[in-house]
Every structure is written in structure tokens, then in C-alpha cells.
Design an enzyme around this catalytic site. Structure first.
Site, mmCIF file in Angstrom:
data_model
loop_
_atom_site.group_PDB
_atom_site.id
_atom_site.type_symbol
_atom_site.label_atom_id
_atom_site.label_comp_id
_atom_site.label_asym_id
_atom_site.label_seq_id
_atom_site.Cartn_x
_atom_site.Cartn_y
_atom_site.Cartn_z
ATOM 1 C CG ASP A 11 -31.728 58.278 2.253
ATOM 2 O OD1 ASP A 11 -31.704 57.045 2.389
ATOM 3 O OD2 ASP A 11 -30.789 59.010 2.632
ATOM 4 C CB SER A 12 -32.500 57.136 6.588
ATOM 5 O OG SER A 12 -31.215 57.140 6.001
ATOM 6 C CE1 TYR A 43 -35.281 55.977 8.771
ATOM 7 C CE2 TYR A 43 -35.885 54.930 6.702
ATOM 8 C CZ TYR A 43 -36.112 55.889 7.668
ATOM 9 O OH TYR A 43 -37.177 56.743 7.535
ATOM 10 N N GLY A 44 -29.994 51.935 8.868
ATOM 11 C CA GLY A 44 -29.231 50.727 8.563
ATOM 12 C C GLY A 44 -28.831 49.869 9.739
ATOM 13 C CB CYS A 74 -33.185 54.485 1.289
ATOM 14 S SG CYS A 74 -32.631 53.794 2.861
ATOM 15 C CB THR A 76 -31.410 50.655 4.628
ATOM 16 O OG1 THR A 76 -30.019 50.975 4.706
ATOM 17 C CG2 THR A 76 -31.852 49.894 5.849
ATOM 18 C CD GLU A 153 -27.662 62.102 7.468
ATOM 19 O OE1 GLU A 153 -28.195 63.094 7.982
ATOM 20 O OE2 GLU A 153 -28.019 61.622 6.363
ATOM 21 C CB CYS A 187 -25.470 52.973 1.650
ATOM 22 S SG CYS A 187 -26.031 54.315 2.714
ATOM 23 C CB THR A 188 -28.664 56.660 -1.513
ATOM 24 O OG1 THR A 188 -29.367 56.652 -0.266
ATOM 25 C CG2 THR A 188 -29.349 55.743 -2.512
ATOM 26 C CG HIS A 189 -26.203 58.414 3.628
ATOM 27 N ND1 HIS A 189 -27.472 57.901 3.576
ATOM 28 C CD2 HIS A 189 -26.240 59.424 4.545
ATOM 29 C CE1 HIS A 189 -28.249 58.569 4.428
ATOM 30 N NE2 HIS A 189 -27.520 59.503 5.020
HETATM 31 N N1 DGL Z 1 -29.073 56.059 2.654
HETATM 32 C C1 DGL Z 1 -29.433 54.844 3.263
HETATM 33 C C2 DGL Z 1 -29.145 53.627 2.453
HETATM 34 O O1 DGL Z 1 -29.071 53.781 1.257
HETATM 35 C C3 DGL Z 1 -29.535 54.670 4.706
HETATM 36 C C4 DGL Z 1 -28.417 54.962 5.604
HETATM 37 C C5 DGL Z 1 -28.924 54.728 7.004
HETATM 38 O O2 DGL Z 1 -29.892 55.362 7.350
HETATM 39 O O3 DGL Z 1 -28.347 53.899 7.724
HETATM 40 O O4 DGL Z 1 -29.001 52.546 2.936
#
Ligand code: DGL
Length: 272
Positions: A11-12, A43-44, A74, A76, A153, A187-189
Site C-alpha cells: 500500500d502507499s 498516492y491518491g 490499496c 488507488t 497517517e 481506500c484501505t486507510h
Molecule cells: N490506501 C490507499 C488506497 O486504498 C491510498 C491512500 C493514498 O495514498 O492516497 O487508496
């Protein structure tokens, strides 16, 4: 490809831990190699070209560990670079979009489904397209929530935190008004903010966790292909990041409920 090899997850940043947590519960005897690109998160908000370049490097790093499967935990990456990874990797691959969309369609009762993700994910309409293929009559409401990634984060995830509650209300109000009964945490976050999101949306709304659903799906793929390890020993995942490990160790430790101090290794992802 040996079934004793590790499962590679990336993931990012911290988000993919929502998949790792489920892997650890479901497949405790599997080795996991996790990479969080903390030096280049988020990344998004980046271009499709940049996301593809990062995803290719992340997967190459995992392949160096001889992994038997690559999981882009992730939203994204799955939305923007999923096809590229699937067609170029020599091992089974899964992203988060398909397994998560499938579950959302299964659990919705009123056919009104909310999707929250990064700007890149929402801009790609990946979940919406997938849902509408599975359930043409579904109404899908999409909302980009870029600030959620920064909250996670930085460890600002507690349901009682005033900032968390404020940002949740700001992003989720429209979906609530639209009467969705299911929300994809695309988004996995976002599963790390699950309690705060659930407090705001109320009990009648089902939250579908993209990390959790993807781990379930990956386990099924490995089982079907005869790639599950026959080890009987409980394994500890190996964690790698691309920036200093300290911040990652403390939030990850909190989320996974274990002491992570001095367990995370920093690597140079630009070398891959
Ligand atoms: N965890 C990520 C996702 O599922 C990325 C969040 C990011 O880096 O913007 O999209």
C-alpha cells in the site's frame, strides 16, 4: 512457485494493514511481506502515470522476496494500475475493487451504495463500474475523502477526536442524505477510521472494509490454487517502509494490537 513462499502485500502507507490484520487472523501460518510506501504517500492525489510507476516498483520489491501472490491492498493502485499489474506479474494478483464491490452488492437491501475513496479512485469510477456490472439497478454515490488518508497517517483516528469527527461529518453528510444503506470503505486507510464513520452514519448503514474483503478473497485464491502453506507455526509478518519507521511502528502497533518497536525496516524503493 512454492506454497511455502510469502504473500506480498503493499500500500502507499498504513492502509494495507487492514488486509494484513485479516490475513493474520485467517491464515496465521502464512508468511506475509508488507511494504508501505510511506516516503511517497499519498498516492491518491497523483497522476495515473505516477501511480502506475510507483505500483510497478512496489510489486517489483515484493517479487524480490519470492512472493507467491501480490496483493495491492490499496484502492488507488487497484483502480489505476490493477490491469497493468495483473497482466505483468508472474504470480497471482488481486486488488481490492472486485472483492469489495461483490460484497457490497450482496449486503445492500435498498440498492443505494456509497463509495468513499481517494480522488484517483473516485475519478476512475472503478467501484461504481464494477457494482453496476453486478447490479445494474444499483444507485452508486461516490465521495472522495483525501483528508482521511492524512488523518490515518498521523494517527488521528480515535472516534472521540474532535478533528476526526468534524472531517467525517464534512465528507459523509451527502451520502447520509442520499439514504445509502451500504458504504464501501474503498481506500484501505479508511477502515482505521471505521468507528468514527460508523458513529456518524448510524447502525443501519453497513460499512464494507476493502482490506478485509480482499484478504478473504486472496485466501480463497491461494486455497483454490493449492498455494496455502502447510506450516503449523504462527508467523510474524515482515514490514518494510520507504521512510523512517518510527511513525509507522506506532500507528501500526496500535492498529494491530502488538508492540512494533524496531520491527520495521526502511528500504530505498527508487532502486526497484
Ligand atoms: N490506501 C490507499 C488506497 O486504498 C491510498 C491512500 C493514498 O495514498 O492516497 O487508496
Amino acid at each position: 512457485m512454492s506454497s511455502q513462499n510469502a504473500i506480498g502485500v503493499f500500500d502507499s502507507g498504513l492502509g494495507g494493514l487492514s488486509a494484513v490484520k485479516e490475513f493474520m487472523r485467517l491464515l496465521p501460518n502464512e508468511k506475509i511481506v508488507y511494504f508501505g510506501d510511506t516516503g511517497r504517500v499519498p498516492y491518491g492525489t497523483r497522476s495515473r502515470e505516477t501511480i502506475k510507476k510507483y505500483a510497478t516498483q512496489d510489486a517489483a520489491f515484493l517479487m524480490r522476496h519470492g512472493v507467491k501472490m501480490v496483493v495491492a491492498a490499496c484502492g488507488t493502485v487497484s483502480s489505476v494500475a490493477g490491469e497493468l499489474l495483473e497482466s505483468s506479474l508472474p504470480v497471482p494478483y488481486t486488488g481490492v475493487v472486485n472483492p469489495t464491490a461483490y460484497t457490497a452488492v450482496r449486503v445492500t437491501k435498498n440498492g443505494r451504495i456509497g463509495v468513499i475513496g481517494t480522488a484517483a479512485t473516485v475519478g476512475s469510477h472503478s467501484y461504481k463500474l464494477r457494482i453496476q456490472r453486478l447490479m445494474p439497478e444499483a444507485q452508486v454515490f461516490e465521495q472522495a475523502c483525501p483528508l482521511f488518508v492524512s488523518l490515518v497517517e498521523n494517527g488521528i483516528i480515535h472516534r472521540d477526536d474532535q478533528i476526526t469527527r468534524l472531517v467525517v461529518r464534512r465528507y459523509m453528510a451527502q451520502l447520509k442524505e442520499n439514504g445509502v444503506d451500504t458504504v464501501i470503505l474503498g481506500c484501505t486507510h479508511f477502515p482505521l477510521l471505521r468507528e468514527a464513520i460508523s458513529d456518524y452514519m448510524g447502525e443501519g448503514v453497513t460499512l464494507v472494509d476493502s482490506g478485509y474483503e480482499t484478504a478473504l478473497y486472496a485466501a480463497k485464491v491461494l486455497r483454490e490454487r493449492g498455494l496455502l502453506s502447510d506450516s503449523t507455526e504462527t508467523q510474524s509478518p515482515s514490514f518494510y517502509v520507504s521512510d523512517t519507521p518510527e511513525g509507522f511502528e506506532s500507528v501500526a502497533g496500535l492498529f494491530l494490537g502488538r508492540d512494533m518497536e524496531h520491527t520495521v525496516t526502511q528500504i530505498d524503493i527508487e532502486a526497484y
